[in-house]
Design a protein around this motif. Sequence first.
Motif: not given
Length: 125
Positions: A11, A91, A120, A122
Motif C-alpha cells: 500500500l 491499483t 497486490q 494499492t
Amino acid sequence: QVQLVESGGGLVQAGDSLRLSCAASGRIFSTYSMGWFRQAPGKEREFVAAITRSGDSTRYADSVKGRFTISRDNAKNTVYLLMNSLEPEDTAVYYCAADSFPYGPRLGLRDYAYWGQGTQVTVSS
C-alpha cells in the motif's frame, strides 16, 4: 517448466514508487521472455510491460510508459518492475509471466504459458 513468485507489492500513496520482483525457478530463466500484467477489481487482466530474453528490448502499455521500467537479472533469475509516480488507477494485482517464444517480447495474455500467483499493489489518493 518454470515457477514464478512475485513480491514487493503493498500500500502506497499517489506519487510514490514501488519495485516488484519476480523470482523464477525451474528451467533456464534466460530462455524466457518475461512480462508483467495486472488485473484491477472488476476488470480484465491487461498487459503492462515485457522484456526479451536478453533484456535488450522492452515494451510498455501506453498507460505506464515513462513511469514504469521493466528489467531483468538473468544471473539472479529475477525480473523487476520499477513503478514511479504511482496513481490510484495503478491499483491492481500484478502478475509476472514467462513466454518461451524465441522472438519478442509479446503482449498477449495467451502468449504466456507460465504465471505467478500475483502481488497486490494499492495506491491511495
